[in-house]
Design a protein around this motif. Structure first.
Motif, short mmCIF file in Angstrom:
data_model
loop_
_atom_site.label_atom_id
_atom_site.label_comp_id
_atom_site.label_asym_id
_atom_site.label_seq_id
_atom_site.Cartn_x
_atom_site.Cartn_y
_atom_site.Cartn_z
N THR A 3 -24.65 44.04 19.78
CA THR A 3 -24.91 42.76 19.10
C THR A 3 -23.79 41.79 19.40
O THR A 3 -22.62 42.09 19.16
CB THR A 3 -25.03 42.96 17.58
N ILE A 4 -24.12 40.63 19.93
CA ILE A 4 -23.14 39.58 20.22
C ILE A 4 -23.45 38.39 19.33
O ILE A 4 -24.60 37.94 19.25
CB ILE A 4 -23.19 39.16 21.70
N ILE A 33 -18.02 37.40 18.97
CA ILE A 33 -17.75 38.78 18.59
C ILE A 33 -18.81 39.68 19.20
O ILE A 33 -20.01 39.39 19.12
CB ILE A 33 -17.75 38.96 17.06
N LYS A 34 -18.36 40.78 19.83
CA LYS A 34 -19.29 41.78 20.36
C LYS A 34 -18.97 43.12 19.72
O LYS A 34 -17.98 43.77 20.08
CB LYS A 34 -19.17 41.87 21.88
N ASP A 35 -19.76 43.51 18.75
CA ASP A 35 -19.58 44.81 18.09
C ASP A 35 -18.14 45.10 17.72
O ASP A 35 -17.55 46.12 18.09
CB ASP A 35 -20.13 45.93 18.98
N GLY A 36 -17.53 44.16 16.98
CA GLY A 36 -16.18 44.37 16.50
C GLY A 36 -15.07 44.01 17.46
O GLY A 36 -13.89 44.21 17.16
N ILE A 37 -15.41 43.46 18.61
CA ILE A 37 -14.42 43.05 19.61
C ILE A 37 -14.44 41.53 19.74
O ILE A 37 -15.51 40.93 19.93
CB ILE A 37 -14.69 43.69 20.98
N ALA A 74 -18.12 34.54 13.06
CA ALA A 74 -18.93 35.44 13.89
C ALA A 74 -18.90 36.87 13.36
O ALA A 74 -19.93 37.55 13.33
CB ALA A 74 -18.43 35.40 15.33
N GLN A 75 -17.72 37.34 12.92
CA GLN A 75 -17.62 38.71 12.42
C GLN A 75 -18.40 38.90 11.13
O GLN A 75 -19.11 39.90 10.97
CB GLN A 75 -16.15 39.07 12.19
N MET A 100 -23.53 40.73 8.58
CA MET A 100 -24.75 40.34 7.87
C MET A 100 -25.99 40.67 8.69
O MET A 100 -26.97 41.22 8.18
CB MET A 100 -24.70 38.84 7.56
N PHE A 101 -25.97 40.33 9.99
CA PHE A 101 -27.12 40.56 10.84
C PHE A 101 -27.43 42.04 10.97
O PHE A 101 -28.59 42.46 10.93
CB PHE A 101 -26.86 39.95 12.23
#
Length: 295
Positions: A2-3, A19-23, A260-261, A266-267
């Motif tokens: 998820t981005i 943010i891409k999966d916590g990165i 974003a995080q 939420m998403f």
């Protein structure tokens, strides 16, 4: 995978984070520096960024998520520091709150009953004609390091809440007189202001920790960058055998990655904001958000 792209528009900043999966993939930010004595307000910047987010979501046909600003700060802090379940001190230009998580809400244990600590610092800077470049709070922090005399200022803690209007009114009334007569220097006033404000914040944070049985403190928000605040909180935490978590200016100051995080969390828990509900409100309190992504 998820981005998420986050748009953040505060009183004088624009930030876009990815943010891409916590990165954190990207997190640029630009700040509008006002002339001394002026402030841009909050409504117009928030509205402008909301329009951009709505437009991009429709152009790219992507889900849209409305994020609570404070929750964004908390989730960014948790991501960067690794704090598990901390007592949170949220300190910024528009907010001052002590927060703890319980039963799918970020509960407010204490807060300012008038103005936020960051607003107090900003308005104090206007009294002393301190530059806004790069920010009033940063310049006060640097001047405070040169202060040698402690000037006693109003200290107002009411249970779990704090009040900063009295200390601001006192300095507005007395600063010119004290400086003119040589009773103190601008550096002394900056030092005294910081020590007084931050002592109040440490006191209510410790009280919330005791109530919750917490062994972690997380400082978030723009004022959380202040090294002196972190030092004072660290002393309290060590005395309680607790641990302090804080971030630097990349993630403390309002930024797009924090939005974003929070949106990513939420998403992933099934939240999406319908376009008709995707507006702004400056009174969206922290404890109004159902935190569906935490146990």
């Amino acid at each position: 995978m998820t981005i998420v792209i986050g748009f953040e528009g505060s009183a004088n900043k624009i930030g876009v984070g990815i943010i891409k999966d916590g990165i954190v993939l990207s997190n640029p930010r630009r700040t509008y520096i006002t002339p001394p004595g002026q402030g841009p307000g909050m409504g117009a910047p928030l509205l402008s960024v909301a329009i951009v987010a709505r437009t991009v979501a429709q152009l790219w046909k992507k889900p849209l998520l409305g994020v609570n600003h404070c929750v964004g700060h908390i989730e960014m802090g948790r991501l960067i520091t690794g704090a598990k379940n901390p007592t949170v001190l949220y300190v910024s230009g528009g907010n001052t709150q002590v927060i703890a998580y319980s039963e799918h809400r970020y509960r407010i244990f204490g807060e300012t009953i008038d103005i936020a600590v960051g607003n107090c610092l900003d308005r104090f800077a206007r009294v002393l004609k301190i530059s806004n470049d790069p920010s009033p709070g940063y310049n006060i922090e640097q001047m405070a390091k040169k202060g040698k005399k402690f000037v006693e200022l109003p200290y107002t803690v009411k249970g779990m809440d704090v009040s900063f209007s009295g200390i601001l009114s006192y300095t507005e009334d007395m600063a010119h007189k004290m400086l003119t007569t040589g009773d103190c220097t601008p550096e002394d006033l900056c030092f005294s202001l910081q020590e007084t404000l931050f002592s109040m914040l440490v006191e209510i944070t410790e009280r919330a920790m005791a109530h919750c049985g917490s062994q972690e403190v997380l400082i978030v928000g723009g004022v959380g960058c202040n090294i002196r605040l972190q030092e004072m909180m660290e002393v309290m935490c060590k005395e309680r055998s607790a641990k302090l978590f804080a971030t630097d200016e990349r993630f403390c100051i309002d930024n797009g990655a924090m939005i974003a995080q929070a949106g990513w969390e939420m998403f992933r828990s099934g939240n999406v904001t319908p376009l008709n509900d995707s507006w702004i409100t400056q009174r969206y309190r922290t404890d109004e958000v159902e935190v569906t992504w935490r146990d």
